[in-house]
Design a protein around this motif. Structure first.
Motif, short mmCIF file in Angstrom:
data_model
loop_
_atom_site.label_atom_id
_atom_site.label_comp_id
_atom_site.label_asym_id
_atom_site.label_seq_id
_atom_site.Cartn_x
_atom_site.Cartn_y
_atom_site.Cartn_z
N ALA A 176 -10.35 15.71 4.71
CA ALA A 176 -10.78 14.32 4.89
C ALA A 176 -9.79 13.40 4.21
O ALA A 176 -9.37 13.68 3.08
CB ALA A 176 -12.18 14.13 4.32
N LEU A 177 -9.39 12.33 4.89
CA LEU A 177 -8.44 11.37 4.32
C LEU A 177 -8.91 9.96 4.56
O LEU A 177 -9.60 9.66 5.53
CB LEU A 177 -7.05 11.53 4.95
N ASP A 178 -8.48 9.09 3.68
CA ASP A 178 -8.70 7.65 3.83
C ASP A 178 -7.59 6.94 3.07
O ASP A 178 -6.91 7.54 2.22
CB ASP A 178 -10.08 7.26 3.26
N ALA A 179 -7.37 5.70 3.38
CA ALA A 179 -6.37 4.90 2.68
C ALA A 179 -6.91 3.51 2.47
O ALA A 179 -7.63 2.98 3.33
CB ALA A 179 -5.06 4.86 3.46
N GLU A 180 -6.59 2.92 1.35
CA GLU A 180 -7.01 1.55 1.04
C GLU A 180 -5.79 0.65 1.04
O GLU A 180 -4.77 0.95 0.41
CB GLU A 180 -7.70 1.49 -0.33
N ARG A 181 -5.90 -0.45 1.78
CA ARG A 181 -4.82 -1.44 1.84
C ARG A 181 -5.29 -2.72 1.15
O ARG A 181 -6.36 -2.75 0.57
CB ARG A 181 -4.44 -1.70 3.30
N ALA A 182 -4.48 -3.74 1.24
CA ALA A 182 -4.84 -5.03 0.62
C ALA A 182 -4.80 -6.12 1.68
O ALA A 182 -4.22 -7.18 1.47
CB ALA A 182 -3.91 -5.35 -0.54
N SER A 183 -5.43 -5.84 2.82
CA SER A 183 -5.46 -6.81 3.91
C SER A 183 -6.11 -8.10 3.43
O SER A 183 -7.13 -8.08 2.74
CB SER A 183 -6.25 -6.24 5.09
N GLY A 184 -5.49 -9.21 3.79
CA GLY A 184 -5.98 -10.51 3.35
C GLY A 184 -5.40 -10.94 2.02
O GLY A 184 -5.59 -12.09 1.61
N PRO A 243 -0.77 4.41 10.39
CA PRO A 243 0.53 3.77 10.14
C PRO A 243 0.91 3.73 8.66
O PRO A 243 2.06 4.01 8.30
CB PRO A 243 0.35 2.36 10.73
N CYS A 244 -0.03 3.39 7.78
CA CYS A 244 0.33 3.31 6.36
C CYS A 244 0.48 4.70 5.76
O CYS A 244 1.25 4.88 4.80
CB CYS A 244 -0.69 2.47 5.58
N LEU A 245 -0.19 5.70 6.30
CA LEU A 245 0.02 7.07 5.84
C LEU A 245 1.39 7.58 6.28
O LEU A 245 2.09 8.26 5.52
CB LEU A 245 -1.09 7.98 6.35
N ALA A 246 1.80 7.22 7.49
CA ALA A 246 3.13 7.60 7.95
C ALA A 246 4.20 6.97 7.08
O ALA A 246 5.25 7.58 6.81
CB ALA A 246 3.31 7.19 9.42
N GLU A 247 3.93 5.76 6.63
CA GLU A 247 4.90 5.05 5.79
C GLU A 247 5.16 5.78 4.48
O GLU A 247 6.25 5.66 3.90
CB GLU A 247 4.37 3.63 5.52
N ALA A 278 -0.23 1.39 2.06
CA ALA A 278 -1.35 2.01 1.38
C ALA A 278 -1.21 1.82 -0.12
O ALA A 278 -0.15 2.10 -0.70
CB ALA A 278 -1.41 3.49 1.72
N TYR A 279 -2.27 1.36 -0.76
CA TYR A 279 -2.28 1.21 -2.21
C TYR A 279 -3.11 2.31 -2.88
O TYR A 279 -3.09 2.44 -4.11
CB TYR A 279 -2.82 -0.16 -2.60
N LEU A 280 -3.81 3.09 -2.08
CA LEU A 280 -4.55 4.24 -2.59
C LEU A 280 -4.78 5.19 -1.42
O LEU A 280 -5.09 4.74 -0.31
CB LEU A 280 -5.89 3.82 -3.20
N VAL A 281 -4.61 6.48 -1.67
CA VAL A 281 -4.88 7.50 -0.65
C VAL A 281 -5.92 8.46 -1.23
O VAL A 281 -5.76 8.95 -2.37
CB VAL A 281 -3.61 8.27 -0.25
N GLN A 282 -6.98 8.70 -0.45
CA GLN A 282 -8.04 9.60 -0.88
C GLN A 282 -8.06 10.83 0.02
O GLN A 282 -7.88 10.73 1.24
CB GLN A 282 -9.40 8.90 -0.78
#
Length: 487
Positions: free
Chosen positions: A63-71, A124-128, A78-82
């Motif tokens: 299981a994966l997730d990523a947190e961005r800072a949209s807005g 996209p942010c994980l690929a980055e 990605a600023y955090l990957v879980q």
């Protein structure tokens, strides 16, 4: 709610779960903290290497997730990957502290199925950061295909597992450092239930005969590259519909581009530098000088006063642009005209679209799947507006394939679309049929046989006035500022 207590204090179900009741009386468990606690944040190479080894030794999907800072930030990084995998547990990784390179983790997960929710947002942010899946399962997309009415992560967790996830920080500024403890709890919970949800969704899709649909959709998401950059991204400025004159549009474009350049250089969300509403307001009010600009709402603020020279230069650049370089008021699109005009422009095309929509609506009801997941609405419109010259099953399938339709979509929708493409409009002298589809595109429930004509009669005077203003702009007879570079 009670504070999470691993000992299972009164009012909790242990492991950070609190029991509540739904309106129907059924118990719902609030998941307040990860069952194994919040993992330490990985911020160095040694920790990342150890994590990669642990994840490689785990079993089953990850299981994966990523947190961005949209807005908050210009970039979508990605600023955090879980992550969470059986045998390895959960992990939180700070890609910023690791110079944006998590490729060692990506390599450790080669050949492993990734489970994400709304994968197109995070891939996209994980690929980055160097992470690319070889196999994918998207729980949000699976929920749509299965016909669930609510497919957010929270509603799916409640429906499938009877667990209510903690809310509150999805729209936070994840570029914040250090990350608050509560945010890390929230982030860890985002991957806590993804694999159990994946298993239940896969079983439901199998029961419904949609496993192949899902596999093809997941693969399309996995292989999709980043969306192409829009030719004129400034035209997405909120409130742009209020701006009609080409020279005013030029000011919007100039301000938008200046803001975008500054936002990119500072990695700040453009709207935090200058709201769209302020850009539109400046274009419409045509301030005569920098002082007049500074008197406008928003521009009179302290932050905007520091940028006043920049915004004024942008306004002058747009206002004094040569006539030949002014943007068009309404640029021609590359697709069909608005559907509410089809009945007059091409009655046969309108009839084809009505028949095609009826066919797809029936399929959507039969299979309990949103119609937009059966086939992209834009592709349907293009097919009906310009059908193949030689109309047969092969030619229709070729158009659908070229438009990105997956094999399951073409097989399911193709035969009915072929029949719909033989529909014809009213004969000469007959009035246009009611086209519910056109009303849907207009956002109106009125019959299409009357309102478009009234709107055209009402709009003709506006069109003439707009043309006169556009002509005036072309010859430069506008307000002094907008014609004199030295104003």
């Amino acid at each position: 709610m009670s504070t999470p207590d691993e000992s299972g204090a009164p009012g909790t179900a242990g492991g950070g779960r609190e029991v509540d009741e739904t309106e129907s009386g059924a118990d719902v468990v609030d998941l307040l903290a990860p069952a194994e606690g919040v993992p330490d944040l990985v911020t160095d190479r040694a920790g990342l290497t150890s994590l990669a080894e642990a994840m490689a030794a785990g079993s089953g999907p990850v299981a994966l997730d990523a947190e961005r800072a949209s807005g908050f930030r210009y970039s979508a990084r990605a600023y955090l990957v879980q992550l969470r995998r059986e045998g390895a547990g959960s992990a939180l990784v700070d890609p910023i502290a690791l110079d944006g390179d998590l490729s060692v983790l990506g390599e450790a997960l080669r050949g492993v199925e990734w489970v994400l929710h709304a994968a197109s947002q995070d891939l996209p942010c994980l690929a980055e950061v160097g992470m690319h899946p070889d196999s994918l399962f998207d729980t949000e997309l699976a929920g749509r295909l299965a016909g669930y009415p609510r497919v957010g992560l929270g509603p799916l967790a409640e429906r499938l597992l009877g667990i209510r996830l903690r809310k509150g920080y999805g729209a936070a500024d994840w570029s914040t450092r250090p990350l608050p403890a509560d945010w890390l709890v929230y982030a860890a919970l985002d991957v806590e239930l993804l694999v159990p949800m994946r298993d239940l969704l896969a079983a439901d899709l199998e029961r419904q005969g949609k496993s192949r649909w899902a596999a093809e959709e997941f693969e399309a998401v996995r292989l999709a590259g980043p969306p192409p950059r829009r030719a004129e991204p400034w035209r997405r400025t909120s409130g742009l519909h209020k701006v009609r004159r080409p020279r005013q549009l030029a000011v919007v474009r100039s301000l938008w581009e200046s803001r975008d350049q500054l936002a990119a250089s500072r990695d700040v969300a453009p709207g935090r530098l200058l709201p769209d509403a302020a850009i539109v307001d400046a274009a419409l009010r045509e301030p005569a000088d920098k002082d007049a600009l500074a008197a406008l709402p928003v521009f009179r603020g302290r932050a905007q006063r520091r940028l006043a020279d920049r915004w004024w230069r942008a306004i002058r650049a747009g206002a004094t642009l040569p006539a030949a370089e002014l943007p068009e008021s309404s640029p021609a699109g590359d697709g069909p005209p608005p559907v509410n005009r089809w009945a007059d422009k091409d009655p046969d095309a309108a009839a084809r679209l009505t028949a095609a929509r009826a066919h797809l609506a029936a399929l959507a009801e039969q299979w309990d799947t949103p119609v937009e997941n059966l086939l992209q609405p834009d592709l349907v419109r293009r097919l009906c507006w310009t059908p193949p010259e030689h109309l047969d099953a092969g030619s229709v399938d070729a158009v659908l394939a070229a438009g990105g339709a997956r094999p399951w979509q073409r097989e399911l929708t193709g035969p009915g679309l072929l029949e719909a493409l033989h529909a014809t409009g009213p004969s000469a002298g007959e009035g246009p049929d009611t086209d519910a589809g056109a009303d849907e595109d207009r956002g109106s429930s009125s019959p299409s046989g009357s309102r478009p004509r009234r709107r055209r009669r009402r709009g003709s005077g506006h069109d003439q006035a707009r043309d006169q203003v556009a002509a005036r702009d072309q010859v430069g007879t506008v307000a002094p500022l907008f014609s004199d570079p030295d104003a």
